[in-house]
Design an enzyme around this catalytic site. Structure first.
Site, PDB file in Angstrom:
ATOM      1  N   HIS A 199      95.159  55.302  99.504  1.00  0.00           N
ATOM      2  CA  HIS A 199      95.323  54.067  98.588  1.00  0.00           C
ATOM      3  C   HIS A 199      95.107  52.956  98.700  1.00  0.00           C
ATOM      4  CE1 HIS A 199      95.595  56.981  95.094  1.00  0.00           C
ATOM      5  NE2 HIS A 199      97.017  57.652  96.170  1.00  0.00           N
ATOM      6  N   SER A 228      80.032  33.116 115.307  1.00  0.00           N
ATOM      7  CA  SER A 228      79.755  32.482 114.163  1.00  0.00           C
ATOM      8  C   SER A 228      79.407  31.495 114.786  1.00  0.00           C
ATOM      9  CB  SER A 228      81.976  32.702 113.754  1.00  0.00           C
ATOM     10  OG  SER A 228      81.069  30.706 112.485  1.00  0.00           O
TER      11      SER A 228
END
Length: 507
Positions: A232, A362
């Site tokens: 989870h 980037s």
């Protein structure tokens, strides 16, 4: 692999896709209806005149295709050159037309004509005539225009070999000779299956196998690296990084098993069914002989389809194969996401894996590096899932004796196979083989995890263990400190019972 497969692979490397304008050398013009016995060569603008049952059309003199191909370029101006019929389908047609010519010669076709057809068909299969196939996928749903494109190219190339006049249909006729004992309704699905099988064996399975082997090597490399598990997306009990990677290995293994399990239906060929599956205008044994010839040419175990009505009217085999690839895409999406999340950081993420740095990440943030191979793989997986939706819709729309979503279905099946195979190789070479375990970070996160308390369940019970975990989390203390403070056990007992290396499997 066998001869035809080597030729197909070589031709793909040499493939050049001409511009849409070059494909047809200008706008085709419809001329007054007539059916001359021979084509009239136009002296101006480098056109010759050919005809089909609708009349005459100008055909570029430097192209082997004929009137029906030109008419299709006029009627289906959809998508341009990027939407052309996949070259693997064209090359598969070359294999099929060669096989049919061989069998037709056995049944009485003039050996001179059959030989010329076979030589021309070989050139199609080898990719030497790719520039002569301008048609797009978005045409008749049976692929009739592409079948005729192939027939015309082989016919005119064979005529040229025999010293005849292009477009004359003499001595090699596109319908009477190249398409003898065939219909578009059985040739196109046959080419679909040949193309799909070749792509699976040449691209998809080798790519998945390479990825499988690389992940397996990493699983062994990381066998002793103990880390915290996550369920989870929350902390769970420990496992080894090798165990985590072994799950990925099994997923890829099952992907290959599923794909291979779908192949026996792909190996069944529709050839011999002709228009509706009855085999009208063929000879007894034609279907079996053609399938055997195709098998010999490709080295793959093709057989004649046991029921030609199913082979023409439904394409469940392609839906099944696409479904297996869709499942593979689901697996690869999970694997790529896990790896990029485990490699997130480098300082503010999980940081348990160190991923290869391949390029700047980037245009504004200096020094940033991104998990680009993982991102590419997840985009490929998404595309394959979308392709499967299209294949599913196409497969469900076989009406009566013929499915008429054939070109769209094979386009997407081939696209999925190519993307998955190529992406698996790229992901392996540029990411998986260079993955490293960040053991310092892994150890830090594991030792801070509250879920190690699970090891205390058999000794002090679930409720007390839960109390230790919740109190430690609330107070920011360690499990050991909290357990002792609550009086549930001694320091010696904690050290004896809470050992991550003893929490990796059943006892």
């Amino acid at each position: 692999m066998y001869r035809a497969l080597r030729l197909l692979a070589r031709s793909r490397r040499l493939l050049r896709v001409p511009s849409a304008g070059a494909a047809v050398s200008g706008e085709a013009t419809t001329l007054p209806r007539c059916a001359p016995n021979v084509a009239r060569m136009a002296s101006q603008n480098s056109f010759r005149v050919e005809f089909d049952t609708f009349g005459e059309l100008k055909v570029p003199t430097d192209k082997y295709y004929g009137a029906q191909t030109v008419r299709s370029t006029m009627n289906f101006k959809i998508g341009g050159a990027t939407e052309r019929m996949p070259i693997p389908v064209i090359q598969a047609f070359g294999i099929l037309k060669r096989a049919a010519a061989e069998v037709n010669q056995e049944y009485g076709l003039d050996p001179k004509i059959a030989s010329a057809i076979m030589k021309a068909a070989d050139e199609v299969a080898e990719g030497k005539l790719n520039d002569h196939f301008p048609l797009v996928v978005w045409q008749t749903g049976s692929g009739t225009q592409t079948n005729m494109n192939v027939n015309e190219v082989i016919s005119n190339r064979a005529i040229e070999m025999l010293g005849g006049e292009l477009g004359s249909k003499k001595p090699v006729h596109p319908n009477d000779h190249v398409n003898k004992s065939q219909s578009s309704n059985d040739t196109f699905p046959t080419a679909m299956h040949i193309a799909a099988a070749v792509e699976v064996h040449k691209v998809l399975l080798p790519g998945l196998q390479k990825l499988h082997d690389a992940l397996s090597a990493k699983s062994k490399e990381f066998a002793q690296v103990i880390k915290i598990g996550r369920t989870h997306t929350q902390d769970a009990v420990p496992l080894t990084l090798g165990q985590e990677f072994s799950g990925y290995v099994q997923q890829v293994q099952y992907a290959m098993v599923r794909i291979k399990a779908a192949m026996p239906r792909i190996y069944e060929l529709a050839a011999g069914g002709t228009a509706v599956g009855t085999g009208l205008n063929t000879r007894i044994g034609f279907a079996e002989k053609v399938a055997a010839k195709v098998a010999a040419l490709t080295g793959l175990p093709f057989v004649t389809a046991p029921n030609k009505f199913e082979a023409l009217a439904a394409h469940d085999a392609l839906v099944e194969l696409s479904g297996a690839m869709n499942t593979a895409a689901c697996s690869l999406m999970k694997i790529a996401n896990d790896i990029r999340f485990l490699g997130s950081g480098p300082r503010s993420g999980l940081g348990e894996l160190i991923l290869p740095e391949n390029e700047p990440g980037s245009s504004i943030m200096p020094g940033k590096v991104n998990p680009t191979q993982c991102e590419a793989m997840t985009m490929v997986a998404a595309q394959v899932m979308g392709n499967h939706v299209a294949v599913t819709v196409g497969g469900s729309n076989g009406h009566f004796e013929l499915n008429v979503f054939k070109p769209m279905m094979i386009k997407n099946v081939l696209h999925s196979a190519r993307l998955l195979g190529d992406a698996s190789v790229s992901f392996t070479d540029n990411c998986v083989v260079g993955i490293q375990a960040n053991t310092e970070r892994i150890n830090k996160l594991m030792n801070e995890s509250l879920m190690l308390v699970t090891a205390l369940n058999p000794h002090i019970g679930y409720d007390k263990a839960a109390k230790i975990a919740k109190t430690a989390h609330k107070n920011g203390s360690t499990l050991k400190e909290t357990a002792i403070e609550l009086g549930y056990l001694t320091a010696e007992q904690f050290d004896e019972w809470v050992k991550p290396k003893d929490m990796l499997g059943p006892k």
